[in-house]
Design an enzyme around this catalytic site. Structure first.
Site, PDB file in Angstrom:
ATOM      1  CE  LYS A  54      -3.936  -2.152   2.326  1.00 18.14           C
ATOM      2  NZ  LYS A  54      -4.643  -2.423   3.583  1.00 18.14           N
ATOM      3  CD  GLN A  98      -3.332  -3.905   6.705  1.00 21.16           C
ATOM      4  OE1 GLN A  98      -3.212  -2.963   5.940  1.00 21.16           O
ATOM      5  NE2 GLN A  98      -4.026  -4.995   6.381  1.00 21.16           N
ATOM      6  CG  ASP A 121      -9.499   0.406   4.773  1.00 21.59           C
ATOM      7  OD1 ASP A 121      -9.349   0.162   3.564  1.00 21.59           O
ATOM      8  OD2 ASP A 121      -9.140  -0.377   5.677  1.00 21.59           O
TER       9      ASP A 121
END
Ligand code: NAP
Length: 294
Positions: A54, A98, A121
């Protein structure tokens, strides 16, 4: 018949190139560089890989990234304090924690602590509510990736018979809402579904997000259907090694499907591209600019 293989890596690279163009225009025309802050707790090998991918792709598109590492034993309150600090930093446009998180931490509290405007996200309860009610907001990356990949095969999803296996808050449920917004006819199956194969066989567009290698075999697939495989498992391979596998038994399903995503190289790279897209959009919103159509 052998299915058309949807090359998620190439499609994501092409999208990444267009995102880089938008980032460059933001920089030259407005003096703004999108900044994604990533929080990683502990050293889970899969999370380490995802975070590395990412941050590398985001940086390659000309954005700034910062990685904030916390120990495996960190208290939930300390993690929330870091998120609060990142929320307050006007230089940061996106905050991603995460997942999964270690057992002493309730991930729901951490995700809810992210400022909705920086929730790139798309997992904050507010983002979920906006999606469920059809209001504008940040959409979750993996479901967005699934829709974009499906649309490389089906120009329109109106009326299409779509089946999703998996009903998680991260993938299955938001994907169902995105499909409804596309006017698809949607069935969501899960671990309590009776005769899963028969339900799956109804689909012209089958999404699988379970996390069980080779769950979906040939008998789950209507001839000619498009199959989007979200699952990622690490399984034993030759020579004592391991390899990544999806939820779909690729070789046998490839013989009956019309189109199929591989694992790796399907939904994964496209999810990262959608994270980058969300970061650019969040940056534009924060700056009072309209987000570019990418
Ligand atoms: P999750 O939260 O564990 O949810 C799994 C879902 O699968 C649940 O709804 C569960 O049903 C259902 N399920 C479990 N066993 C089943 C069975 N035998 N038959 C039918 N349904 C079954 O997982 P997730 O977060 O949605 O992730 C799913 C997979 O996608 C994982 O492999 C994950 O690593 C992968 N993933 C990939 C990406 C990417 O970028 N490629 C992103 C996110 C996730 P119940 O609700 O009834 O328990």
């Amino acid at each position: 018949m052998s299915a058309y293989v949807i090359d998620g890596k190439a499609i994501a690279a092409e999208l990444g190139g267009r995102i880089a163009g938008a980032v460059e225009r933001l920089r030259t025309e407005h003096g703004i560089t999108p900044h994604l802050a990533v929080v990683l707790v502990g050293h889970d090998p899969a999370s380490e890989t995802y975070v590395r991918n990412k941050t590398a792709k985001t940086a390659a598109a000309g954005m700034r990234t910062s990685l904030h590492r916390l120990s495996e034993t960190v208290a939930e309150s300390d993690l929330v304090a870091l998120v609060t600090q990142l929320n307050a930093d006007p230089d940061i446009h996106g905050v991603l924690v995460q997942l999964p998180l270690p057992p002493q931490i309730d991930a729901r509290n951490v995700v809810a602590a992210i400022a909705p405007a920086k929730d790139v996200d798309g997992c904050h309860p507010l983002s979920a509510g906006l999606l469920a009610t059809g209001m504008p907001g940040i959409r979750p990356c993996t479901p967005l990736a699934c829709i974009r990949l499906a649309k490389t095969v089906h120009a329109s999803l109106v009326g299409i018979e779509a089946v999703i296996i998996g009903r998680s808050n991260l993938v299955g449920k938001p994907l169902a809402h995105l499909l409804l917004a596309e006017d698809a006819t949607v069935t969501v199956a899960h671990s309590k579904t009776h005769d899963l194969a028969a339900v799956a066989r109804r689909a012209d567009l089958l999404f699988v997000a379970v996390g069980r290698a080779a769950l979906v075999t040939r008998d789950f697939v209507k001839p000619g259907a498009t199959v989007i495989d979200v699952g990622i498992s690490r399984i034993a391979a030759e020579g004592g090694r391991t390899r990544l596998a999806g939820d779909v038994a690729f070789a046998q399903v490839q013989d009956i499907a019309g189109a199929i995503t591989p694992v790796p190289g399907g939904v994964g790279p496209m999810t990262i591209a959608c994270l980058m897209l969300n970061t650019v959009r969040a940056t534009c919103t924060a700056a009072g600019l309209s987000a570019p159509e990418i």
